[in-house]
Motif scaffolding. Sequence first.
Motif, PDB file in Angstrom:
ATOM      1  N   MET A  55       0.827  -1.212   0.000  1.00 54.91           N
ATOM      2  CA  MET A  55       0.000   0.000   0.000  1.00 54.91           C
ATOM      3  C   MET A  55       0.863   1.264   0.000  1.00 54.91           C
ATOM      4  N   ALA A  56       2.118   1.155   0.411  1.00 50.35           N
ATOM      5  CA  ALA A  56       2.988   2.330   0.531  1.00 50.35           C
ATOM      6  C   ALA A  56       3.144   3.102  -0.780  1.00 50.35           C
ATOM      7  N   PRO A  57       3.353   2.447  -1.916  1.00 46.86           N
ATOM      8  CA  PRO A  57       3.522   3.235  -3.153  1.00 46.86           C
ATOM      9  C   PRO A  57       2.267   4.016  -3.558  1.00 46.86           C
ATOM     10  N   SER A  58       1.118   3.604  -3.047  1.00 46.88           N
ATOM     11  CA  SER A  58      -0.113   4.312  -3.419  1.00 46.88           C
ATOM     12  C   SER A  58      -0.260   5.642  -2.691  1.00 46.88           C
ATOM     13  N   ALA A  59       0.568   5.898  -1.702  1.00 41.47           N
ATOM     14  CA  ALA A  59       0.502   7.173  -0.971  1.00 41.47           C
ATOM     15  C   ALA A  59       1.062   8.273  -1.867  1.00 41.47           C
ATOM     16  N   LYS A  60       0.300   9.345  -1.995  1.00 42.75           N
ATOM     17  CA  LYS A  60       0.706  10.450  -2.860  1.00 42.75           C
ATOM     18  C   LYS A  60       1.620  11.419  -2.113  1.00 42.75           C
ATOM     19  N   ARG A  61       1.395  11.531  -0.812  1.00 39.95           N
ATOM     20  CA  ARG A  61       2.176  12.475  -0.016  1.00 39.95           C
ATOM     21  C   ARG A  61       2.767  11.743   1.178  1.00 39.95           C
ATOM     22  N   PRO A  62       3.832  12.253   1.776  1.00 44.01           N
ATOM     23  CA  PRO A  62       4.430  11.636   2.955  1.00 44.01           C
ATOM     24  C   PRO A  62       3.451  11.525   4.134  1.00 44.01           C
ATOM     25  N   GLN A  63       2.518  12.472   4.234  1.00 46.85           N
ATOM     26  CA  GLN A  63       1.544  12.417   5.325  1.00 46.85           C
ATOM     27  C   GLN A  63       0.650  11.181   5.202  1.00 46.85           C
ATOM     28  N   GLN A  64       0.301  10.824   3.990  1.00 47.48           N
ATOM     29  CA  GLN A  64      -0.533   9.633   3.782  1.00 47.48           C
ATOM     30  C   GLN A  64       0.228   8.362   4.193  1.00 47.48           C
ATOM     31  N   LEU A  65       1.502   8.321   3.872  1.00 48.42           N
ATOM     32  CA  LEU A  65       2.329   7.191   4.272  1.00 48.42           C
ATOM     33  C   LEU A  65       2.407   7.107   5.794  1.00 48.42           C
ATOM     34  N   PHE A  66       2.589   8.258   6.416  1.00 48.58           N
ATOM     35  CA  PHE A  66       2.641   8.299   7.882  1.00 48.58           C
ATOM     36  C   PHE A  66       1.304   7.850   8.476  1.00 48.58           C
ATOM     37  N   LEU A  67       0.190   8.276   7.927  1.00 45.96           N
ATOM     38  CA  LEU A  67      -1.130   7.870   8.423  1.00 45.96           C
ATOM     39  C   LEU A  67      -1.361   6.365   8.251  1.00 45.96           C
ATOM     40  N   GLN A  68      -0.843   5.804   7.168  1.00 48.26           N
ATOM     41  CA  GLN A  68      -0.956   4.353   6.969  1.00 48.26           C
ATOM     42  C   GLN A  68      -0.202   3.609   8.076  1.00 48.26           C
ATOM     43  N   GLN A  69       0.982   4.108   8.388  1.00 47.38           N
ATOM     44  CA  GLN A  69       1.779   3.462   9.432  1.00 47.38           C
ATOM     45  C   GLN A  69       1.134   3.629  10.797  1.00 47.38           C
ATOM     46  N   VAL A  70       0.615   4.803  11.078  1.00 42.59           N
ATOM     47  CA  VAL A  70      -0.033   5.056  12.372  1.00 42.59           C
ATOM     48  C   VAL A  70      -1.287   4.200  12.523  1.00 42.59           C
ATOM     49  N   SER A  71      -1.981   3.965  11.433  1.00 37.16           N
ATOM     50  CA  SER A  71      -3.202   3.162  11.507  1.00 37.16           C
ATOM     51  C   SER A  71      -2.911   1.706  11.885  1.00 37.16           C
ATOM     52  N   GLN A  72      -1.677   1.278  11.738  1.00 40.93           N
ATOM     53  CA  GLN A  72      -1.285  -0.088  12.071  1.00 40.93           C
ATOM     54  C   GLN A  72      -0.902  -0.258  13.545  1.00 40.93           C
ATOM     55  N   ILE A  73      -0.768   0.835  14.289  1.00 45.23           N
ATOM     56  CA  ILE A  73      -0.292   0.751  15.677  1.00 45.23           C
ATOM     57  C   ILE A  73      -1.289   0.024  16.576  1.00 45.23           C
ATOM     58  N   LYS A  74      -2.544   0.426  16.550  1.00 48.66           N
ATOM     59  CA  LYS A  74      -3.534  -0.195  17.443  1.00 48.66           C
ATOM     60  C   LYS A  74      -3.702  -1.694  17.155  1.00 48.66           C
ATOM     61  N   PRO A  75      -3.862  -2.121  15.894  1.00 48.68           N
ATOM     62  CA  PRO A  75      -3.950  -3.566  15.646  1.00 48.68           C
ATOM     63  C   PRO A  75      -2.689  -4.315  16.074  1.00 48.68           C
ATOM     64  N   ALA A  76      -1.514  -3.688  15.920  1.00 48.26           N
ATOM     65  CA  ALA A  76      -0.270  -4.347  16.331  1.00 48.26           C
ATOM     66  C   ALA A  76      -0.238  -4.547  17.842  1.00 48.26           C
ATOM     67  N   ILE A  77      -0.689  -3.557  18.584  1.00 52.35           N
ATOM     68  CA  ILE A  77      -0.734  -3.675  20.052  1.00 52.35           C
ATOM     69  C   ILE A  77      -1.706  -4.772  20.464  1.00 52.35           C
ATOM     70  N   GLU A  78      -2.865  -4.821  19.828  1.00 54.82           N
ATOM     71  CA  GLU A  78      -3.850  -5.854  20.154  1.00 54.82           C
ATOM     72  C   GLU A  78      -3.321  -7.250  19.842  1.00 54.82           C
ATOM     73  N   LYS A  79      -2.608  -7.378  18.735  1.00 55.29           N
ATOM     74  CA  LYS A  79      -2.042  -8.677  18.367  1.00 55.29           C
ATOM     75  C   LYS A  79      -0.937  -9.085  19.339  1.00 55.29           C
TER      76      LYS A  79
END
Length: 145
Positions: A55-79
């Motif tokens: 999904m990383a190449p689909s990010a148009k701006r660095p902020q979108q890439l950062f938001l994709q990574q941040v969105s993975q934090i909560k599921p990673a903690i739960e796992k």
Amino acid sequence: MSSITPKQIFAAQKAGVEVTFAVLNEVLGSIGKLVELNVQAAKSMLAENQEVLSMAPSAKRPQQLFLQQVSQIKPAIEKAQSYWRNVHGILSSTLTGVTALAETRLKQRQAGSRGTAELAGEATETDESAAVSSSVSTAVPAVLA
């Protein structure tokens, strides 16, 4: 005088070996469960990381890439929490199994000790009665003589 027979020694050694193998089987079963859990976690992590990286190449701006990574934090903690709950469950079941084996062995040893003490008591009573009868048998001829 109490003497331990070879059968008693063999029985004690056999019981010790049986307990050792029972504990080892319990522990090795748990190690197998932990390995299986780790393999499953590694496969899951690889699949999720592949998805995130695709999904990383689909990010148009660095902020979108950062938001994709941040969105993975909560599921990673739960796992991670789920993983450690599973580890705790495996270790708890192992401890419960080993404790049950130890309690069973302790009860067997206590029952064996009681049996040995009873046998020793019977042997002492037999020795005392033999000593009394031998002293009586030696005393009787002295009186008759």
